[in-house]
Scaffold this active site. Structure first.
Site, PDB file in Angstrom:
ATOM      1  N   ASN A  11      11.347   8.323  -9.366  1.00 14.65           N
ATOM      2  CA  ASN A  11      11.284   7.410 -10.508  1.00 14.65           C
ATOM      3  C   ASN A  11      10.136   7.855 -11.408  1.00 14.65           C
ATOM      4  O   ASN A  11       8.972   7.646 -11.090  1.00 14.65           O
ATOM      5  CB  ASN A  11      11.068   5.981  -9.995  1.00 14.65           C
ATOM      6  CG  ASN A  11      10.946   4.971 -11.129  1.00 14.65           C
ATOM      7  OD1 ASN A  11      11.201   5.284 -12.290  1.00 14.65           O
ATOM      8  ND2 ASN A  11      10.545   3.756 -10.794  1.00 14.65           N
ATOM      9  N   LYS A  13       9.325   6.713 -14.195  1.00 20.48           N
ATOM     10  CA  LYS A  13       8.766   5.572 -14.936  1.00 20.48           C
ATOM     11  C   LYS A  13       8.564   5.962 -16.408  1.00 20.48           C
ATOM     12  O   LYS A  13       9.342   6.748 -16.947  1.00 20.48           O
ATOM     13  CB  LYS A  13       7.487   5.075 -14.263  1.00 20.48           C
ATOM     14  CG  LYS A  13       7.717   4.739 -12.783  1.00 20.48           C
ATOM     15  CD  LYS A  13       6.575   3.990 -12.146  1.00 20.48           C
ATOM     16  CE  LYS A  13       6.890   3.718 -10.680  1.00 20.48           C
ATOM     17  NZ  LYS A  13       5.821   2.940 -10.011  1.00 20.48           N
ATOM     18  N   HIS A  95      13.579  -3.154  -9.956  1.00 15.41           N
ATOM     19  CA  HIS A  95      12.277  -2.575  -9.601  1.00 15.41           C
ATOM     20  C   HIS A  95      11.186  -3.627  -9.787  1.00 15.41           C
ATOM     21  O   HIS A  95      11.270  -4.470 -10.682  1.00 15.41           O
ATOM     22  CB  HIS A  95      11.986  -1.346 -10.470  1.00 15.41           C
ATOM     23  CG  HIS A  95      10.806  -0.556  -9.987  1.00 15.41           C
ATOM     24  ND1 HIS A  95       9.515  -0.935 -10.266  1.00 15.41           N
ATOM     25  CD2 HIS A  95      10.722   0.563  -9.217  1.00 15.41           C
ATOM     26  CE1 HIS A  95       8.687  -0.066  -9.688  1.00 15.41           C
ATOM     27  NE2 HIS A  95       9.392   0.846  -9.051  1.00 15.41           N
ATOM     28  N   GLU A 165      10.500  -1.806  -1.395  1.00 16.88           N
ATOM     29  CA  GLU A 165       9.191  -1.388  -1.873  1.00 16.88           C
ATOM     30  C   GLU A 165       8.228  -2.556  -1.774  1.00 16.88           C
ATOM     31  O   GLU A 165       8.295  -3.489  -2.573  1.00 16.88           O
ATOM     32  CB  GLU A 165       9.225  -0.884  -3.310  1.00 16.88           C
ATOM     33  CG  GLU A 165      10.516  -1.009  -4.079  1.00 16.88           C
ATOM     34  CD  GLU A 165      10.268  -0.873  -5.573  1.00 16.88           C
ATOM     35  OE1 GLU A 165      10.001   0.247  -5.990  1.00 16.88           O
ATOM     36  OE2 GLU A 165      10.318  -1.871  -6.301  1.00 16.88           O
TER      37      GLU A 165
END
Length: 248
Positions: A11, A13, A95, A165
């Site tokens: 990821n 981001k 997320h 996560e």
């Protein structure tokens, strides 16, 4: 051996530009990767097209978010149809940064999951508790509620990867111990077995995200219920290849 194919997602981001991402992609393309690992890179939306043109076919592409409908007056949003049009085949939904920085709730995330799957896009669906929730002893309650909101919107689990996560371990340098991570993954798999089916529980990949590095990845990968990783900062560095090969 686990019948589940190891899955490593990077990821990126909100990082990078064409120059730095181009260099990263060249490094990934030339890197030796375990052929038994499914590799996906999550590029910023504006660079999806760029990334797909440059990435090797062996590396799949993911968006980092999408909206819950195909088109319309939703300024600033992108749809699964657009993601597909750029050659991406996955999207990261739920997320912790979407939940906690942008205020997305379980219900909205569930709707996004349903729409992305209906458009044929694979979903990396994220769940996880914050530090105060772990300290209050409600990790399972939080994670199961988040998982239920996702599961209620899934008909075909073959296109879903669950990413656990622990929010307290993202970007903090704190990693859950392999034992802590395995414990939650095992309980998640048991939840899926009870609430979805035993077949799905055995086949669905549950990956770990939370300050995964070249140094921590092998021990985590050795846990029986950890089927891969969702990698943040380290996915922008050459060590991402080490993480991809954690099972090798």
């Amino acid at each position: 051996m686990s019948p589940r194919k190891f899955f490593v997602g990077g990821n990126w981001k909100m990082n990078g530009d064409k120059k730095s991402l181009g260099e990263l992609i060249n490094t990934l393309n030339s890197g030796k990767m375990n052929a038994d690992t499914e590799v996906v890179c999550g590029a910023p939306a504006i660079y999806l097209d760029f990334a797909r043109q440059k990435l090797d076919a062996k590396i799949a592409l993911s968006a980092q978010n999408c909206y819950k409908v195909a088109k319309g007056a939703f300024t600033g949003e992108i749809s699964p149809a657009m993601i597909k049009d750029c050659g991406a085949t996955w999207v990261i939904l739920g997320h912790s940064e979407r939940r906690h920085v942008f205020g997305e709730c379980d219900e909205l995330i569930g709707q996004k999951v349903a729409h992305a799957l209906s458009e044929g896009i694979g979903v990396i669906a994220c769940i996880g508790e914050k530090l105060d929730q772990r300290e209050a002893g409600i990790t399972e309650k939080v994670v199961f509620e988040q998982t239920k909101a996702i599961a209620d919107n899934v008909k075909d689990w073959s296109k879903v990867v669950l990413a656990y996560e622990p929010v307290w371990a993202i970007g903090t340098g704190k990693t859950a111990t392999p034992e802590q991570a395995q414990e939650v993954h095992k309980k998640l798999r048991e939840w899926v077995k009870t609430n979805v089916s035993e077949g799905v529980a055995q086949s669905v990949r549950i990956i770990y995200g939370g300050s995964v590095t070249g140094g921590t990845c092998r021990e985590l990968a050795g846990q029986p219920d950890i089927d891969g990783f969702l990698v943040g900062g380290a996915s922008l560095k050459p060590e991402f290849i080490e993480i991809i090969n954690a099972k090798h």
